[in-house]
Each structure stands twice: as structure tokens, then as C-alpha cells.
Scaffold this motif. Structure first.
Motif, short mmCIF file in Angstrom:
data_model
loop_
_atom_site.label_atom_id
_atom_site.label_comp_id
_atom_site.label_asym_id
_atom_site.label_seq_id
_atom_site.Cartn_x
_atom_site.Cartn_y
_atom_site.Cartn_z
N LEU A 183 51.26 23.55 6.76
CA LEU A 183 50.70 23.44 8.10
C LEU A 183 51.63 24.04 9.15
O LEU A 183 51.17 24.70 10.10
N GLU A 184 52.91 23.83 8.98
CA GLU A 184 53.86 24.41 9.92
C GLU A 184 53.84 25.94 9.85
O GLU A 184 53.88 26.63 10.88
N ARG A 241 56.45 14.14 -2.40
CA ARG A 241 56.79 15.55 -2.59
C ARG A 241 55.66 16.46 -2.10
O ARG A 241 55.88 17.46 -1.45
N ARG A 242 54.41 16.09 -2.44
CA ARG A 242 53.27 16.89 -1.98
C ARG A 242 53.13 16.83 -0.46
O ARG A 242 52.68 17.81 0.17
N GLU A 243 53.46 15.70 0.13
CA GLU A 243 53.38 15.59 1.59
C GLU A 243 54.32 16.58 2.25
O GLU A 243 53.97 17.22 3.26
N SER A 244 55.50 16.77 1.69
CA SER A 244 56.44 17.74 2.23
C SER A 244 55.89 19.16 2.13
O SER A 244 56.00 19.97 3.06
N ALA A 245 55.25 19.46 0.97
CA ALA A 245 54.68 20.80 0.79
C ALA A 245 53.53 21.05 1.77
O ALA A 245 53.42 22.13 2.36
#
Length: 316
Positions: free
Chosen positions: A230-231, A221-225
């Protein structure tokens, strides 16, 4: 009298309902079914019944039915087809099992007809087999077994070559087992101790696996955030680059004029400082002799009063 009989009847019905609450269609555990297996494979009453990994019921009981094992189970909130299959699968690494169902078929499964052995699969449990192997090896007299094979070899010494070769191989196998008796016993003892330790800490290992699963979910979940952040930063940098590029042509003349204005003000300030220097020097001479002002004022009095300074006002 009639009131007493009615009350007693209601009491008996209440007790019967309480004892069979799980079998009721509304408040119970659902519809009861059965399946025939070749073996129980470590499945126990109370284990989960799952469809596609989702728990839909529990195992109600396990009983021997002739040459088959009859597993009774209850399912709630799920549909089972007439061609449904059942299998016993491993739930945890410590040997806990569950009953997996695959609802196949266009018609509904009849609760009174058990799923036949042709459509069931039992998982073979290797842990009890290793435990029984350890017990068997502990009770085996390897030295006597070796002597027995040697005696058989000697007895068949005059038999055909193929028989002697087979018996000689058995003799060497027995010698090899006897020579490694201590190592094999130690290995099986360690296996038994490890199995007992894992079985004793079933709850801790299960909790560890659940915590690890939650940790991986949180990391995902944190990786998605972080990826979204970054995007967004990349898009902001692109927008700022476009803004600077769009305003470069308009800002260049303004910056050039500002530079010229600052240079002109700097020159004026330097000229003022150079003109103020003699005045500062004279003021320092007037006030540098003590607590008074020592100076000479030429032409203070008008000429009609008299010549105060006949030579005139000249710089000293």
C-alpha cells in the motif's frame, strides 16, 4: 594376560562413560547446579530450565532435603552469577512447569553450593487443591455437620451474647452449606471432569496453542507485506500525479492541434461523400436492369463519322 586386563579395563571404562554421558563436561547436559525450594509445586524431572524464556537445560532430579525440596538441574551454554535466583513457573495452561533462572551477580555460581530458599520462589498449584477439595466435600456429611452446629448453639444458649452470635452465625453457615450440597457437589464434579479432560488432552491443547502462535506470526508477517504494498502504491500515485502535472502544459497545445486536424479531416470526408453520391446513383441506374449494363454514351464517336445525335448531348 596384560592384553586381556587392558581390554577389560577399557570395556569397564566404556560402560561407565556410557552410563554417565550426560554428566560429562563436553558431550553431557552441561554443569550441574541445585536450588532449595519450600515445595516442589508440581515440578518434575526432565522439565525445562530457562533463562529469559530460552531453554538452557533440564531438571535432573527432585529430592526432599530436610524441611526443603532440593531441585537438581543442569545448565549448558549459559552463565550463572553467584546471586542468581530461581523460581518455578507455569509453562502451559494444563499445569506443566519449568524452572526459571535469573543470572545475577558478578562472580560465577559455585555448582557445589545450592541456591538458598531466600532466593527461590515456588508457584502454588491450584489444580491439586481443587481436586482435594472436591474429594473432601464428597466425603463430608453436611447434614450431620448442620446438626452438630445446632447442638453447639443450644448448649451455649446461656452464654454471653457475643458467643451466642458467633455460634448462631456458624449454625446459619452450616445450614447454607447443607442446603446447597447438591449444587456444590455438581460444581466440583464438573470442575474435576474438566480438569481430567484438559489433562488427558494436554498434547492437543499444546499443539493448538503452537498453531495459533504460528498463525499470528504469519498474519503479522503478511500485514507487513500488505502495508509495504500500500505504501508503494501511494508513492506511485504521487509520482504519476507529478508526471501529469509536469506534462500538462506541453500536452495541452498538442491535444488542441490534434483536435483541429481531426475536425478538418472529418469535414473533408463529409464533402467527399457528398460528391460521390451522384456517381453512385448513376452506377446503380446502369446496373439495375438485369445482367447487363444499360447506359447512354453521348459523344463517343467523333463528328467526322456523322451526326449520330444531332440534338447534342444533353442530360435526360
Amino acid at each position: 594376560m596384560h592384553t586381556a586386563l587392558a581390554g577389560l579395563t577399557v570395556l569397564v571404562l566404556g560402560i561407565v562413560v556410557a552410563l554417565n554421558a550426560r554428566s560429562l563436561p563436553v558431550i553431557g547436559d552441561g554443569t550441574g547446579y541445585a536450588a532449595e525450594f519450600s515445595e516442589a509445586a508440581g515440578l518434575r524431572a526432565g522439565d525445562d530450565v530457562r533463562i529469559a524464556g530460552v531453554k538452557v537445560g533440564r531438571v535432573a532430579g527432585i529430592a526432599l532435603d530436610g524441611a526443603s525440596v532440593r531441585v537438581s538441574f543442569r545448565v549448558s551454554g549459559a552463565w550463572l552469577g553467584a546471586d542468581s535466583t530461581a523460581s518455578i513457573r507455569l509453562k502451559t495452561v494444563l499445569g506443566q512447569k519449568y524452572l526459571a533462572l535469573d543470572p545475577v551477580g558478578s562472580e560465577q555460581l559455585d555448582p557445589d553450593v545450592p541456591i538458598p530458599r531466600a532466593r527461590t520462589t515456588a508457584l502454588y498449584d491450584v489444580l491439586p487443591a481443587f481436586q482435594r477439595l472436591s474429594t473432601t466435600i464428597d466425603r463430608l456429611d453436611t447434614a450431620r455437620l448442620s446438626r452438630s452446629f445446632q447442638a453447639i448453639t443450644q448448649a451455649f444458649a446461656h452464654t454471653p451474647a457475643s458467643v451466642r452470635t458467633a455460634l448462631d452465625g456458624l449454625s446459619r453457615l452450616s445450614d447454607s452449606v447443607a442446603s446447597r450440597d447438591a449444587q456444590l457437589t455438581h460444581l466440583l464434579a464438573g470442575t474435576r471432569a474438566a480438569s481430567a479432560t484438559l489433562a488427558g488432552r494436554d498434547a492437543e491443547v499444546h499443539r493448538l496453542l503452537l498453531d495459533g502462535n504460528r498463525l499470528l506470526t504469519e498474519v503479522q508477517r503478511r500485514e507487513s507485506a500488505i502495508s509495504a504494498l500500500l505504501e508503494g502504491s501511494r508513492r506511485l500515485a504521487t509520482e504519476l500525479s507529478g508526471l501529469v502535472s509536469d506534462n500538462d502544459r506541453s500536452l495541452a497545445p498538442v491535444l488542441a492541434q490534434l483536435s483541429t486536424l481531426l475536425q478538418r479531416d472529418q469535414d473533408s470526408l463529409a464533402e467527399g461523400i457528398r460528391g460521390l453520391a451522384p456517381l453512385i446513383r448513376l452506377a446503380t441506374n446502369l446496373t439495375g436492369n438485369g445482367h447487363w449494363v444499360d447506359g447512354y454514351l453521348c459523344g463517343l464517336l467523333p463528328p467526322a463519322i456523322g451526326p449520330v445525335n444531332e440534338p447534342g448531348c444533353f442530360p435526360r
